[in-house]
Design a protein around this motif. Sequence first.
Motif, short mmCIF file in Angstrom:
data_model
loop_
_atom_site.label_atom_id
_atom_site.label_comp_id
_atom_site.label_asym_id
_atom_site.label_seq_id
_atom_site.Cartn_x
_atom_site.Cartn_y
_atom_site.Cartn_z
N UNK A 44 118.79 42.46 79.32
CA UNK A 44 118.26 43.80 79.58
C UNK A 44 118.63 44.76 78.46
N UNK A 45 117.66 45.50 77.98
CA UNK A 45 117.88 46.51 76.95
C UNK A 45 118.52 47.77 77.56
N UNK A 46 118.02 48.16 78.73
CA UNK A 46 118.56 49.33 79.41
C UNK A 46 118.44 49.15 80.92
N UNK A 47 119.26 49.88 81.65
CA UNK A 47 119.19 49.92 83.11
C UNK A 47 119.11 51.39 83.52
N UNK A 48 118.16 51.71 84.39
CA UNK A 48 118.00 53.09 84.83
C UNK A 48 117.67 53.11 86.32
N UNK A 58 110.38 51.11 77.34
CA UNK A 58 109.70 49.83 77.16
C UNK A 58 109.22 49.62 75.73
N UNK A 59 108.65 50.69 75.16
CA UNK A 59 108.15 50.59 73.80
C UNK A 59 109.25 50.30 72.79
N UNK A 60 110.42 50.87 73.02
CA UNK A 60 111.55 50.62 72.13
C UNK A 60 111.97 49.15 72.18
N UNK A 61 112.06 48.62 73.41
CA UNK A 61 112.42 47.20 73.57
C UNK A 61 111.40 46.32 72.89
N UNK A 62 110.11 46.65 73.03
CA UNK A 62 109.05 45.87 72.41
C UNK A 62 109.13 45.94 70.89
N UNK A 63 109.52 47.09 70.35
CA UNK A 63 109.61 47.25 68.89
C UNK A 63 110.69 46.37 68.29
N UNK A 64 111.67 45.98 69.12
CA UNK A 64 112.71 45.07 68.67
C UNK A 64 112.32 43.60 68.90
N UNK A 65 111.12 43.37 69.37
CA UNK A 65 110.66 42.00 69.60
C UNK A 65 110.88 41.51 71.01
N UNK A 80 113.43 44.75 80.27
CA UNK A 80 113.73 43.36 79.93
C UNK A 80 113.38 43.04 78.48
N UNK A 81 114.32 42.39 77.81
CA UNK A 81 114.08 41.85 76.48
C UNK A 81 113.56 40.41 76.58
N UNK A 82 114.24 39.60 77.39
CA UNK A 82 113.87 38.20 77.53
C UNK A 82 114.52 37.64 78.79
N UNK A 83 114.11 36.45 79.19
CA UNK A 83 114.64 35.84 80.40
C UNK A 83 114.90 34.35 80.15
N UNK A 84 115.99 33.85 80.75
CA UNK A 84 116.40 32.46 80.55
C UNK A 84 116.74 31.81 81.88
N UNK A 85 116.86 30.48 81.83
CA UNK A 85 117.12 29.71 83.03
C UNK A 85 118.54 29.14 83.04
N UNK A 86 119.25 29.38 81.94
CA UNK A 86 120.65 29.00 81.81
C UNK A 86 121.44 30.23 81.37
N UNK A 103 122.86 47.63 72.85
CA UNK A 103 123.83 47.48 73.93
C UNK A 103 123.19 46.80 75.14
N UNK A 104 122.96 45.50 75.01
CA UNK A 104 122.28 44.73 76.05
C UNK A 104 123.27 44.21 77.10
N UNK A 105 122.73 43.89 78.26
CA UNK A 105 123.50 43.27 79.33
C UNK A 105 122.70 42.12 79.91
N UNK A 106 123.37 41.27 80.67
CA UNK A 106 122.69 40.14 81.32
C UNK A 106 122.64 40.39 82.82
N UNK A 107 121.45 40.36 83.36
CA UNK A 107 121.23 40.49 84.80
C UNK A 107 120.96 39.10 85.37
N UNK A 108 121.80 38.68 86.30
CA UNK A 108 121.63 37.38 86.95
C UNK A 108 121.00 37.56 88.33
#
Length: 223
Positions: A44-48, A58-65, A80-86, A103-108
């Motif tokens: 996650x790029x940000x939480x609000x 959203x646009x800022x996250x997209x600009x970073x790929x 969301x920046x990306x999502x994984x299964x592990x 300053x990203x975080x991981x949401x499980x």
Amino acid sequence: MFRKCSGFVVGIGAVVIATVIICVCAFSCAGGNMAFNASYYFVCYRVTDNVISAGSLSGTASSYGGAGYNLSYDGNYYVIMSCYYQKNDAETVCSSLKKRDLDCTVLEIKTDEYRLKSYSAKRNEELYLGNLNTLHTLSMLAYECANGLDTGSYTQQQAKSVVYDIKSGLKGLLSANSGNCFMHGLNTVLNCCEEREKGYIYSKDMRYMQAAVIDLIVNVKLN
């Protein structure tokens, strides 16, 4: 930037078997619970706490790929920046992004029991399990395509073929779920895919589609 870690190349069938364990719990005709177990790890790029703030980021996250998808879950909005299964894959990517001053975080999110709120939902239990299983598989298709675009192993023609397969899967689900609790979400995801497939397809577009599919999995209410 968001490719999977080495050693994580697994066939779609094997991954689904390894990550999704389905069991059906029998309850009274008044409803009951249905078990569908899967794990998702969002970078996650940000939480609000409001959708307006999330939309502006959203646009800022997209600009970073990143996907730039806004996920509403448990009272918060996650960009969301990306999502994984592990979990390890998500933490590795998160650590890499932090080195770029993001300053990203991981949401499980782990799915467990879905409440069947009515007799009608109970009667549709087998259908609903099939829906969730199919959606999980479609999310994996988008994920693998995103990784392939990042590494250059997928061409644009292959990416468009994957999008076609995902859309075909969603349309198949729509035809089997007319008027029930999945219908609105399926239409929303299908629209996301149609918007993102226009022109050149980037890995972030596939990650957006993946996140949209998983959003439906984790937020659907079975009634």
